[in-house]
Design a protein around this motif. Structure first.
Motif, mmCIF file in Angstrom:
data_model
loop_
_atom_site.group_PDB
_atom_site.id
_atom_site.type_symbol
_atom_site.label_atom_id
_atom_site.label_comp_id
_atom_site.label_asym_id
_atom_site.label_seq_id
_atom_site.Cartn_x
_atom_site.Cartn_y
_atom_site.Cartn_z
ATOM 1 N N THR A 199 48.094 49.808 47.603
ATOM 2 C CA THR A 199 47.330 49.163 46.722
ATOM 3 C C THR A 199 48.239 48.124 46.353
ATOM 4 O O THR A 199 49.553 47.897 46.564
ATOM 5 C CB THR A 199 46.989 50.091 45.329
ATOM 6 O OG1 THR A 199 48.311 50.327 44.702
ATOM 7 C CG2 THR A 199 46.237 51.133 45.591
ATOM 8 N N ALA A 200 47.468 46.937 45.573
ATOM 9 C CA ALA A 200 48.360 45.921 45.003
ATOM 10 C C ALA A 200 47.859 45.491 43.625
ATOM 11 O O ALA A 200 46.550 45.393 43.525
ATOM 12 C CB ALA A 200 47.952 44.455 46.059
ATOM 13 N N LEU A 201 48.717 45.166 42.869
ATOM 14 C CA LEU A 201 48.095 44.956 41.377
ATOM 15 C C LEU A 201 48.517 43.315 41.210
ATOM 16 O O LEU A 201 49.432 42.858 41.450
ATOM 17 C CB LEU A 201 49.205 45.575 40.535
ATOM 18 C CG LEU A 201 48.803 45.306 39.231
ATOM 19 C CD1 LEU A 201 47.530 45.717 38.454
ATOM 20 C CD2 LEU A 201 49.908 45.992 38.273
ATOM 21 N N ILE A 202 47.370 42.507 41.033
ATOM 22 C CA ILE A 202 47.428 41.313 40.528
ATOM 23 C C ILE A 202 47.464 40.778 39.327
ATOM 24 O O ILE A 202 46.606 41.368 38.546
ATOM 25 C CB ILE A 202 46.032 40.763 41.384
ATOM 26 C CG1 ILE A 202 46.040 41.167 42.839
ATOM 27 C CG2 ILE A 202 46.069 39.163 41.250
ATOM 28 C CD1 ILE A 202 44.811 40.971 43.531
ATOM 29 N N GLU A 203 48.441 39.967 38.861
ATOM 30 C CA GLU A 203 48.648 39.432 37.766
ATOM 31 C C GLU A 203 48.651 38.109 37.736
ATOM 32 O O GLU A 203 49.179 37.368 38.607
ATOM 33 C CB GLU A 203 50.112 39.996 36.994
ATOM 34 C CG GLU A 203 50.088 41.387 36.917
ATOM 35 C CD GLU A 203 49.193 41.964 35.739
ATOM 36 O OE1 GLU A 203 48.466 41.240 34.878
ATOM 37 O OE2 GLU A 203 49.250 42.877 35.416
ATOM 38 N N PRO A 204 47.836 37.168 36.674
ATOM 39 C CA PRO A 204 47.444 37.912 35.565
ATOM 40 C C PRO A 204 46.046 38.509 35.926
ATOM 41 O O PRO A 204 45.466 38.282 37.026
ATOM 42 C CB PRO A 204 46.992 36.664 34.626
ATOM 43 C CG PRO A 204 46.769 35.417 35.466
ATOM 44 C CD PRO A 204 47.915 35.880 36.562
ATOM 45 N N GLY A 205 45.538 39.484 34.890
ATOM 46 C CA GLY A 205 44.374 40.033 35.211
ATOM 47 C C GLY A 205 44.385 41.659 35.430
ATOM 48 O O GLY A 205 43.180 42.173 35.087
ATOM 49 N N ASN A 206 45.721 42.064 35.657
ATOM 50 C CA ASN A 206 45.652 43.412 35.828
ATOM 51 C C ASN A 206 44.706 44.193 36.811
ATOM 52 O O ASN A 206 43.916 45.114 36.591
ATOM 53 C CB ASN A 206 45.553 44.264 34.366
ATOM 54 C CG ASN A 206 46.257 45.486 34.588
ATOM 55 O OD1 ASN A 206 47.071 45.951 35.517
ATOM 56 N ND2 ASN A 206 45.527 46.442 33.610
ATOM 57 N N LYS A 207 44.476 43.184 37.982
ATOM 58 C CA LYS A 207 43.496 43.518 38.854
ATOM 59 C C LYS A 207 44.108 44.372 40.032
ATOM 60 O O LYS A 207 45.025 44.108 40.562
ATOM 61 C CB LYS A 207 42.782 42.397 39.243
ATOM 62 C CG LYS A 207 41.581 42.698 40.616
ATOM 63 C CD LYS A 207 41.160 41.502 41.023
ATOM 64 C CE LYS A 207 40.311 41.586 42.246
ATOM 65 N NZ LYS A 207 39.813 40.134 42.625
#
Length: 930
Positions: free
Chosen positions: A884-892
């Motif tokens: 998985t990948a956590l995208i910031e900003p947005g905590n997606k």
């Protein structure tokens, strides 16, 4: 450019005398060799250490070291006629960033009718403002010299030496005193003084074939040797169709070899593997060696120049005391010019990119092109009429092949009068341009410097009335023959005349032109069909009484300058110009693109195009390319496909062909070949964000878009002689296929890191030579581990229609799981980027985290807005287990999937991919994988 298509306008005597040389292939005897060039023959005959000049009366004036050069026998030398030559004047200056400037000119004298020509408009003002006062000037005995010389600081770690007796100027390292670069280290300096009157029985004029050069000021040549210490190879001095590493031209075992000639000429169907001078001249040479790195030398002189690369042992048998340090490896060269002054620049390096930065700090960095100009151009001599233009345009769409520019050659004009249109063939030029522009496409028309002598032609009428033409030796407007027949040539040396010429590109003056029309300068060497060596006589006269011999190599440069400035003026200074020029000179990079001229459809010419384009890049001209497919001849389908596959990586990507060739648009060779050529063009469009970023690097630093391998791997000796493979930026390595029906090809991958196949993602070890099977689909190309390459993967008709498309980042991880890269984005057309209106981001991947940060603005904010987002992230070399990948900003949070590598001509490879992170390219963000 090409031989005449229709010669009915030529008088019979001209047809008989000149036409054979124009319609047959290049013949060596049509051009002068060194033996037929008196100044070259005289200079080459000098023995080592024959110079008897010494430096005297040395002082520091206005921060410079100033001296006189006199003969050992005394400071007076009897001249011809009624005057006495007193001495030569030497000036040594130091500038920021490790640059030494050496100037030598004639001292005060009586009876000489004119001042020697110094080339204006090449050295940029920013460089001149960087002069520093000489520091630490000391006196020191050099070796076994009896008298002291003068030593001064050049920059940290380097110092300059003005040697008194024997006269010599060199740069050396402070520690160890190892030399870097020297002038007159072998005592070959010679300076022929201009004379006021002939002595009895003396003849100054020269004959070549049927032409006579009056030489009204007598011989005035200059020659000297330049030594590059610690060098394994020397490179540079374009333009020649030969190897990247310059071959020795004199020395043991080298027979009947010519020097490298720098003399701009219209050369028809030039030969590969030849030192013969072609369309442009840049007297800049750089060396490279494993032990000492790189250094460079530049002589600002626009007269004909001949340069010998002296092989090992060239000076064997000399009885004189050696002037150079015998314990240092070096490459010696001999520089010879017909006229001018000594105005030279030493660049200490020590790395290859340092030398290029230093050289372009003197002559200027490359202009930032409009985005469309970096895409694909379609040209031939000639698209017949508007119907033909519309047909070609529609066929690109029908076959889903993008292109950005359609070109028109001389046949679009009214009787070969530039700034006009043939009203039967092109009755609605504005409407035609607007229809192309509606698809985001542009046009280019040709404008050459020869002006038809027709009293009804407004350009000729104005130029003649205002006295704006080059004069012949008698003072009348020079009348030569070119495409229109009887022609005169605009005198581009004059700033006033250049400004007048620039006004001709206004929409009111150039009727039928629109904002989407750009310009091609051809034949600007200048080409004169009935002139000596197909160019202008050397005793023709320019503004200020300057002889053509003195500025010949810069004529096309000033024409390019005036045209480029005219397009800027046309747009009220808002839009960047695009002007292609065949002739070039130092500084041409500031005004647009160049190409390698009238090449031929054969495999050897495809191969030699790579070192030619690489050499131009080393010499400051990054925006260059070769005619795809070859200008002359009919390429076999395999050759044409291979040329597209290599040419997609040229900085300037244009197909062009002679009117006698068969039509060769990409859809005319059968479905399979159309597919292969289309794939190559699509790859260029996919990589446009990367290329545009590299053009910005060239604009800011001078570092070329495509580079020799040794520029990126300066300590790897195996790269020093490679010129069939090249780097695109620091991230891509490309190897062309240069033989028919090749089954395999060997590729050396430098460095200790991995290299990933661009289409399959397969990793290969560096510091090894790999043998690859050759397929028709593509040529070997690789992404370097540790780099991040930006792409745009959606297929459009033109680059303009890609403007708001999302980006893909291809991350090639190194052994530490890290990588970095950059992207540069602006509006693609205006000068507003100079005011901070751009996006410049650095991407860094480390410890499983990809971050984007601003590097273009000191306040950390970009004033340029773009809606573009990031569509995909491809991770080459990613270790298994990341999900998985956590995208910031947005905590997606999104999944890491296996997705297609998706480069045209690829092999259906699937690689770890982060899809639709949808972060904005203009903003800070991060993506953490786990």
């Amino acid at each position: 450019m090409k031989p005449p298509k229709n010669v009915t306008f030529f008088p019979l005597f001209f047809t008989l005398l000149v036409l054979p040389s124009l319609i047959s292939s290049w013949k060596k005897e049509e051009f002068r060799n060194c033996e037929e060039t008196p100044f070259c023959k005289r200079s080459r005959s000098k023995n080592p250490h024959s110079c008897t000049l010494i430096a005297t009366d040395v002082s520091v004036e206005n921060g410079d070291l100033v001296a006189k050069l006199v003969h050992k026998s005394g400071d007076l030398e009897k001249g011809s006629g009624n005057f006495t030559l007193k001495h030569l004047v030497v000036g040594v200056s130091v500038y920021k960033n490790g640059i030494l400037r050496l100037k030598i000119d004639e001292g005060p004298n009586l009876g000489v009718p004119k001042k020697r020509f110094e080339v204006p408009g090449v050295v940029v003002d920013e460089f001149l403002s960087g002069k520093v006062d000489l520091r630490g000037v000391l006196e020191e005995k050099i070796g076994d010299d009896l008298e002291e010389s003068w030593v001064f600081e050049v920059c940290d770690g380097y110092e300059g030496v003005l040697r008194r007796d024997p006269f010599e100027v060199f740069v050396r390292e402070k520690e160890g005193k190892s030399r870097v670069l020297g002038v007159n280290s072998n005592g070959l300096f010679d300076f022929e003084h201009m004379k006021g009157e002939k002595e009895e029985g003396e003849e100054w004029g020269e004959h070549f074939r049927s032409h006579f050069d009056s030489r009204p000021y007598g011989p005035q040549s200059i020659s000297f040797d330049v030594s590059f210490y610690g060098a394994d190879f020397v490179y540079g001095i374009p333009e020649h169709a030969t190897t990247l590493a310059l071959k020795p031209t004199r020395g043991p075992g080298i027979e009947h070899s010519e020097p490298y000639r720098l003399f701009n000429l219209d050369v028809f169907e030039y030969l590969h593997e030849s030192p013969f001078g072609l369309y442009g001249s840049i007297p800049f040479m750089m060396s490279h060696g494993k032990d000492k790195g790189s250094s460079g030398f530049f002589w600002l002189n626009a007269a004909e120049m001949q340069i010998d690369v002296l092989g090992s042992g060239w000076d064997a048998g000399s009885d004189n005391i050696a002037m150079v340090q015998s314990d240092q490896k070096r490459i010696d060269t001999l520089w010879m010019a017909e006229a001018g002054v000594v105005d030279t620049f030493f660049f200490v390096g020590p790395k290859p990119k340092d030398v290029v930065r230093q050289y372009t700090s003197v002559t200027g960095t490359a202009a930032m092109p409009q985005l469309f100009a970096t895409a694909y151009h379609q040209c031939r001599w000639n698209y017949r009429d508007e119907e033909d233009v519309y047909h070609v345009d529609a066929k690109f769409d029908e076959h889903d092949i993008p292109y950005d520019v359609l070109w028109l050659d001389i046949e679009h004009t009214d009787g070969k009068k530039y700034f006009t249109w043939d009203k039967l063939l092109f009755p609605n030029p504005e409407e035609m341009q607007k229809k192309l522009a509606s698809k985001g496409r542009r046009m280019v028309t040709i404008v050459d410097p020869h002006i038809k002598r027709d009293d009804s032609y407004y350009i000729h009428k104005e130029a003649s009335q205002k006295g704006y033409y080059v004069k012949d030796a008698s003072g009348k407007d020079f009348d030569g023959w070119c495409w229109p027949g009887s022609s005169s040539y605009i005198d581009m040396l004059s700033p006033e005349i250049r400004s007048w010429w620039g006004d001709k590109f206004s929409y009111d003056s150039y009727e039928g032109s629109t904002p989407s029309l750009y310009i091609w300068n051809d034949m600007n060497e200048p080409s004169v069909f009935n002139g000596p060596e197909v160019t202008m006589p050397r005793d023709a006269l320019h503004y200020g009484g300057v002889e053509h011999r003195e500025l010949h190599n810069a004529y096309g440069y000033y024409f390019h300058m005036a045209t480029s400035d005219g397009l800027v003026k046309r747009g009220n200074g808002k839009d960047r110009p695009f002007v292609l020029s065949r002739a070039f000179f130092p500084g041409s990079q500031r005004y647009g693109a160049v190409w390698t001229g009238d090449n031929t459809a054969d495999w050897d010419q495809l191969r030699v195009s790579i070192p030619m384009v690489l050499t131009l890049g080393l010499s400051g001209i990054s925006f260059s390319g070769a005619d795809i497919g070859g200008f002359f001849g009919n390429p076999e389908p395999e050759l044409l496909v291979r040329w597209y596959q290599v040419g997609a990586y040229y900085p300037f990507f244009r197909a062009h062909a002679h009117h006698d060739t068969k039509r060769r648009e990409p859809w005319l060779y059968g479905d399979r070949n159309t597919e292969l050529m289309s794939d190559a063009i699509h790859i260029r469009y996919t990589l446009l964000p990367y290329f545009y970023t590299l053009f910005r690097e060239a604009n800011t630093s001078g570092i070329p878009v495509i580079r020799p391998l040794w520029m990126e791997f300066p300590n790897d000796e195996k790269t020093f002689g490679i010129d069939e493979a090249f780097m695109v930026g620091n991230g891509l390595l490309v190897q062309g296929i240069y033989t028919a029906r090749a089954k395999d090809v060997s590729v050396y991958l430098p460095g200790e890191q991995l290299w990933y196949d661009l289409r399959s993602g397969t990793p290969f070890n560096g510091a090894q030579t790999h043998k690859f099977e050759v397929s028709e689909e593509n040529i070997p190309s690789f992404q370097r581990a540790g780099t991040i390459i930006p792409r745009k993967d959606r297929y459009r008709r033109s680059s303009t229609q890609m403007e708001h498309d999302p980006f893909t980042l291809v991350i090639a991880l190194n052994s530490s799981g890290a990588a970095e890269g950059e992207i540069y984005i602006d509006d693609g057309k205006s000068f507003e980027f100079k005011e901070g209106e751009y996006i410049h981001r650095r991407f860094t991947f480390a410890n499983g985290k990809l971050t984007s940060s601003d590097i273009g603005h000191s306040d950390g904010k970009s004033t340029y807005s773009s809606p573009c987002t990031l569509e995909r992230v491809i991770l080459l070399g990613l270790s298994p287990g990341y999900k998985t990948a956590l995208i910031e900003p947005g905590n997606k949070e999104v999944n890491i999937e296996l997705g297609p590598l998706r480069l045209r001509g690829g092999q259906g490879a699937v690689v770890p991919t982060i899809r639709k992170p949808n972060v904005r390219m203009a903003e800070d963000w991060s993506i953490q994988i786990s």
